[in-house]
Scaffold this motif. Structure first.
Motif, mmCIF file in Angstrom:
data_model
loop_
_atom_site.group_PDB
_atom_site.id
_atom_site.type_symbol
_atom_site.label_atom_id
_atom_site.label_comp_id
_atom_site.label_asym_id
_atom_site.label_seq_id
_atom_site.Cartn_x
_atom_site.Cartn_y
_atom_site.Cartn_z
ATOM 1 N N PHE A 1 43.674 46.045 41.611
ATOM 2 C CA PHE A 1 43.764 45.438 43.150
ATOM 3 C C PHE A 1 44.357 46.566 44.170
ATOM 4 N N TRP A 2 43.678 47.100 45.103
ATOM 5 C CA TRP A 2 44.604 47.651 46.071
ATOM 6 C C TRP A 2 44.994 46.720 47.394
ATOM 7 N N LEU A 3 45.849 46.376 47.521
ATOM 8 C CA LEU A 3 46.599 45.420 48.383
ATOM 9 C C LEU A 3 46.769 46.173 49.875
ATOM 10 N N MET B 1 53.852 52.643 41.219
ATOM 11 C CA MET B 1 52.556 52.180 41.473
ATOM 12 C C MET B 1 51.735 53.373 41.854
ATOM 13 N N ASP B 2 50.630 53.726 41.250
ATOM 14 C CA ASP B 2 49.856 54.789 41.468
ATOM 15 C C ASP B 2 49.265 55.016 42.903
ATOM 16 N N LYS B 3 49.600 56.212 43.367
ATOM 17 C CA LYS B 3 49.205 56.669 44.727
ATOM 18 C C LYS B 3 47.927 56.339 44.884
ATOM 19 N N LYS B 4 47.295 55.904 46.129
ATOM 20 C CA LYS B 4 45.917 55.598 46.465
ATOM 21 C C LYS B 4 45.265 56.992 47.178
ATOM 22 N N THR B 5 44.597 57.595 46.364
ATOM 23 C CA THR B 5 43.660 58.727 46.705
ATOM 24 C C THR B 5 42.273 58.691 46.705
ATOM 25 N N ASP B 6 41.547 59.708 47.313
ATOM 26 C CA ASP B 6 40.222 59.661 47.104
ATOM 27 C C ASP B 6 39.806 59.348 45.728
ATOM 28 N N ARG B 7 38.665 58.503 45.424
ATOM 29 C CA ARG B 7 38.191 58.522 43.978
ATOM 30 C C ARG B 7 36.811 57.937 44.027
ATOM 31 N N THR B 8 36.241 57.989 42.710
ATOM 32 C CA THR B 8 34.926 57.406 42.672
ATOM 33 C C THR B 8 34.726 56.264 41.523
ATOM 34 N N VAL B 9 34.394 55.154 42.095
ATOM 35 C CA VAL B 9 34.046 54.191 40.962
ATOM 36 C C VAL B 9 32.710 53.702 40.789
ATOM 37 N N ASP B 10 32.127 52.909 39.986
ATOM 38 C CA ASP B 10 30.925 52.304 39.858
ATOM 39 C C ASP B 10 30.770 51.362 40.973
ATOM 40 N N VAL B 11 31.684 50.333 41.105
ATOM 41 C CA VAL B 11 31.456 49.314 42.106
ATOM 42 C C VAL B 11 32.657 48.992 43.126
ATOM 43 N N LEU B 12 32.590 49.126 44.229
ATOM 44 C CA LEU B 12 33.671 48.553 45.290
ATOM 45 C C LEU B 12 33.668 47.310 45.698
ATOM 46 N N VAL B 13 34.559 46.574 45.467
ATOM 47 C CA VAL B 13 34.451 45.033 46.049
ATOM 48 C C VAL B 13 35.505 44.950 47.243
ATOM 49 N N ILE B 14 34.906 44.647 48.524
ATOM 50 C CA ILE B 14 35.968 44.616 49.545
ATOM 51 C C ILE B 14 36.120 43.179 49.983
ATOM 52 N N GLY B 15 37.311 42.488 49.536
ATOM 53 C CA GLY B 15 37.871 41.051 49.852
ATOM 54 C C GLY B 15 38.167 40.701 48.337
ATOM 55 N N SER B 16 39.289 39.727 48.373
ATOM 56 C CA SER B 16 39.655 39.152 46.845
ATOM 57 C C SER B 16 39.814 37.782 46.850
ATOM 58 N N GLY B 17 38.576 37.150 47.721
ATOM 59 C CA GLY B 17 38.542 35.452 47.571
ATOM 60 C C GLY B 17 37.682 35.221 46.131
ATOM 61 N N GLY B 18 37.347 33.864 46.133
ATOM 62 C CA GLY B 18 36.532 33.699 44.871
ATOM 63 C C GLY B 18 35.227 34.448 44.689
ATOM 64 N N ALA B 19 34.537 34.571 45.852
ATOM 65 C CA ALA B 19 33.326 35.586 45.703
ATOM 66 C C ALA B 19 33.629 36.845 45.266
ATOM 67 N N GLY B 20 34.472 37.715 45.982
ATOM 68 C CA GLY B 20 34.603 38.634 45.627
ATOM 69 C C GLY B 20 35.194 39.116 44.142
ATOM 70 N N LEU B 21 36.115 38.353 43.901
ATOM 71 C CA LEU B 21 36.627 38.518 42.527
ATOM 72 C C LEU B 21 35.744 38.074 41.346
ATOM 73 N N THR B 22 34.679 37.112 41.670
ATOM 74 C CA THR B 22 33.693 36.750 40.800
ATOM 75 C C THR B 22 32.885 37.897 40.705
ATOM 76 N N ALA B 23 32.380 38.794 41.920
ATOM 77 C CA ALA B 23 31.450 39.839 41.728
ATOM 78 C C ALA B 23 32.418 40.808 41.001
ATOM 79 N N ALA B 24 33.513 41.199 41.049
ATOM 80 C CA ALA B 24 34.401 42.042 40.291
ATOM 81 C C ALA B 24 34.634 41.854 38.855
#
Length: 585
Positions: A232-234, A1-24
Motif C-alpha cells: 500500500f502506498w499511502l 520503509m522502502d523508498k518509492k521509486t519508478d517501477r513496473t507491476v502487473d496491475v496498479l489500483v488507484i484508491g483503497s476503498g472496498g472496490a479498489g481493495l477487492t480489485a487488488a
C-alpha cells in the motif's frame, strides 16, 4: 520503509476503498503483481466509514436465510426490480453482468480471502415494486483488531461523530438495544456489558478490539492483501495517467519521495471514490441548490474526482446521463465544522415516531421515513418550488429523549452543549421554536396538528409515511398503531437544520460490462478500468437497496480484476475457464 521509486507491476489500483481493495485482492489471487496507491495517509476510503453492507441478489446466504424467515427470491425477480428502478436509464449488459457475477464474487471472496458476510433482513428501498425482496443485503462480519498488527496504525477510523465513548456499534439490532438503554433494564444490562468489554480493550490495547461495519470489510481485505504481499502506498495521489499508442500503461504518483512513475503491464484500475467534493463538477452535474451550496457531506475530503479528470485527459467519456447525480443523504452540520467529522448522516432519527420535516413555510414536503436517496430528491424539488435552501427536522421532547436527534444522543446523555453552540434549537412551544428557526409559526402549528391526527389514526394521508414495509422496518416496533408515525405533543420542542447531502456521487466514467473505461466512440480504452464511484452508477442513478453502492463497487472490481487476469493468461482459483469473463474483445 522502502523508498518509492519508478517501477513496473502487473496491475496498479488507484484508491483503497472496498472496490479498489477487492480489485487488488482478486488480481493478486490470480497471481498478478499488484500495487495499491492511496491519496490519503490512511486506507479504507468511503467504505471504512460506511455500514459495510452490500446488495447482492441471489447471494449464497440468501436462500437459507430466506427459508428461516419465509422469504424467497429469484434472479428474474431481481432483474424485474432493477429494470423498474433504472427505468429509461437501464444498461442491460451491465445489469446482467452484475446479477450474474455478484453471487460468484461473494463466494470467491469468502472462499479465498478473509472477507466474511452475514445475512440480514432488510427490505429493498422500493418494497412495493414488482420483484422487490428483503434478503438481498449482506452485512460485514466483525473482525478482531488483534489480527491486524501494524496495519491498525493506518486503517481509517469510523466517523468519530457516530461513536459512543469511542465504541462503534455493529448491527442495527445492537444500535436499537443501545437506544433502549434509558428505559429497559435488559437493554441497560447489555449496554453495560458491552461498554465494560470496550473499556477493558481500551485499557489493555489502547482501543476497542472489535472492528465492525465497513471498517471490518476494509480490515479483512487489507489483511488478505498484506498476507499476499501487496504493498500500500499511502499519501501517494495519482496525478496523471501514462498513455502510449492509445493504451494506458501506468500512472504518475506524487509520493512522499517525489513524483514516481508506476508502469502497469496489464491494467490500471481507477477506484478513487467519485467526485462529491469537486466543486466544478458539482456545478455542472448536480441539481438545484446542490450545484452551488457548500456541500455538507460525511465523505472523505479527498474524493475530488481525480479518477475522472485523469481518464478524460486520455479520451474517456464522462457519463452524466443518469436519473440522479448522487446517492443522496439528509445531513446536518455542527457550527464551525470544517470537514466530514462535523457532519451527521440522518439514517435513524427521522424515521422514528415523533419526528417530521418542514421547510421555512412550516409545511412538510415528503415522507420522512422513506429511503434517504428519494427523500433528498424531494427535498431539492421542494427547495426549488418554495424558493429556499433550508429544511428542519423537528421533534418533541419525548422523541428526542428516546431516540436523540443527529449529534444529540438519547437520554441520559446531556444535550446542553448542542443547544449552547446553536446546533440544536429548542422552544418551549411550537411558536417559540418557529421564531428561533425562522419558520412560519401558524403554518407549523397547523402542520403538526394535522400530522398528529395522522399519527393517532396510524395513516399519513398527506405523504403516506408508514405505508410500506421499508418505513415500518425503520420505525419503532413498540409503537402503535403505526411504527413510523408518532405525534409531537410534549414540549419543549427541538429542531436541527437538514441539508441535501450525499454519501457519494453517481455520475462518472462510462464503462462496459467488464468495467473497461470507454472513449467518446464507446470503445474501450486499452488498459484502463474504473470501479466503485469512479464508474457511472450501474443502476442508472437508482438506489435499489441497502448496500447499493458498495455492492456494485465490489462486483465490478472483481469483474475488472478477472478480466485483467484472463487477458494476461491467468485464471482465478476455483473459477473454471469456461465460467470466467471473456478475454478482451
Amino acid at each position: 520503509m522502502d523508498k518509492k521509486t519508478d517501477r513496473t507491476v502487473d496491475v496498479l489500483v488507484i484508491g483503497s476503498g472496498g472496490a479498489g481493495l477487492t480489485a487488488a485482492a482478486t488480481a493478486r489471487k490470480a497471481g498478478l503483481d499488484v500495487l495499491v496507491a492511496e491519496k490519503e495517509p490512511v486506507f479504507g476510503g468511503t467504505t471504512a466509514t460506511s455500514g459495510g453492507v452490500i446488495w447482492i441478489p441471489m447471494n449464497r446466504h440468501a436462500a437459507p436465510f430466506g427459508k428461516t424467515i419465509g422469504v424467497t427470491d429469484t434472479l428474474e425477480d431481481a432483474r424485474t426490480y432493477l429494470h423498474i428502478e433504472a427505468g429509461q436509464y437501464v444498461d442491460e449488459p451491465r445489469i446482467d453482468a452484475y446479477l450474474e457475477h455478484g453471487p460468484t464474487m461473494v463466494a470467491f471472496m469468502e472462499d479465498n480471502t478473509e472477507v466474511k458476510f452475514h445475512s440480514m433482513e432488510f427490505p429493498d428501498y422500493h418494497p412495493d415494486e414488482d420483484g422487490a425482496s428483503s434478503i438481498r443485503s449482506l452485512g460485514s462480519v466483525e473482525y478482531d483488531a488483534r489480527k491486524m498488527g501494524p496495519l491498525m496504525k493506518t486503517l481509517k477510523g469510523e466517523l468519530p461523530q457516530t461513536l459512543f465513548l469511542g465504541l462503534a456499534l455493529g448491527s442495527s439490532l445492537e444500535m436499537k438495544t443501545f437506544m433502549k438503554a434509558g428505559r429497559s433494564p435488559k437493554a441497560m444490562a447489555f449496554v453495560a456489558k458491552r461498554m465494560i468489554r470496550h473499556f477493558r480493550d481500551v485499557a489493555l490495547h489502547g482501543s476497542t478490539q472489535s472492528i465492525v461495519r465497513g471498517r471490518a470489510l476494509i480490515a479483512r481485505l487489507a489483511r488478505t492483501l498484506t498476507d499476499d504481499g501487496v504493498p500500500f502506498w499511502l499519501e501517494s495521489p495519482a496525478t496523471s495517467l501514462i498513455e502510449e499508442n492509445g493504451q494506458v500503461v501506468g500512472a504518475r504518483l506524487n509520493t512522499p519521495d517525489g513524483e514516481v512513475e508506476v508502469r502497469a503491464r496489464h491494467g490500471v484500475v481507477l477506484a478513487g471514490g467519485g467526485y462529491p467534493r469537486d466543486r466544478e463538477r458539482r456545478r455542472e452535474h448536480h441539481p438545484g441548490v446542490t450545484a452551488t451550496m457548500d456541500p455538507v457531506l460525511p465523505v472523505p475530503m479527498g474524493n475530488t474526482g481525480d479518477g475522472s479528470r485523469m481518464a478524460e485527459a486520455v479520451g474517456a467519456r464522462f457519463n452524466g446521463n443518469l436519473s440522479s447525480a448522487a446517492a443522496w443523504m439528509p445531513t446536518s452540520q455542527l457550527p464551525g465544522a470544517t470537514d466530514y467529522t462535523g457532519v451527521w448522516p440522518h439514517l435513524v432519527d427521522r424515521t422514528k415516531p415523533g419526528f417530521l420535516m418542514v421547510t421555512p413555510d412550516g409545511r412538510r414536503f415528503a415522507n420522512e421515513s422513506q429511503n434517504y436517496r428519494d427523500l433528498v430528491i424531494e427535498m431539492i424539488d421542494a427547495f426549488e418550488e418554495r424558493g429556499t435552501d433550508t429544511a428542519w427536522l423537528i421533534a418533541d421532547h419525548r422523541a428526542v429523549k428516546r431516540w436523540g436527534i443527529g449529534f444529540v444522543r438519547p437520554f441520559p446523555i446531556p444535550r446542553g452543549r448542542y443547544i449552547k453552540n446553536g446546533y440544536l434549537k429548542r422552544g418551549k412551544t411550537l411558536d417559540e421554536l418557529a421564531s428561533i428557526c425562522g419558520i412560519e409559526a401558524e403554518e407549523l402549528k397547523a402542520t403538526v396538528a394535522r400530522f398528529n391526527g395522522f399519527a393517532k389514526a396510524g395513516r399519513d394521508d398527506e405523504y403516506q409515511r408508514g405505508a410500506t414495509p421499508y418505513d415500518k422496518h425503520h420505525g419503532d416496533d413498540e409503537h402503535k398503531p403505526n411504527p413510523a408515525l408518532g405525534a409531537l405533543e410534549t414540549g419543549p420542542y427541538y429542531a436541527v437544520r437538514i441539508y441535501p447531502g450525499e454519501i457519494t456521487s453517481y455520475k462518472g466514467l462510462a464503462t462496459d460490462k467488464y468495467a473497461r473505461v470507454l472513449g467518446h466512440d464507446d470503445q474501450p480504452i486499452g488498459g484502463l478500468y474504473a470501479v466503485g464511484n469512479d464508474q457511472a452508477n450501474v443502476f442508472g442513478g437508482a438506489y435499489p437497496g441497502a448496500g447499493g453502492t458498495i455492492g456494485p463497487g465490489m462486483v465490478f472490481a472483481w469483474i475488472a480484476a478477472r478480466h485483467i487476469a484472463e487477458s494476461a493468461g491467468k485464471t482465478l482459483p476455483g473459477i473454471a475457464p469456461e465460467a470466467s469473463v471473456e478475454a478482451a474483445e
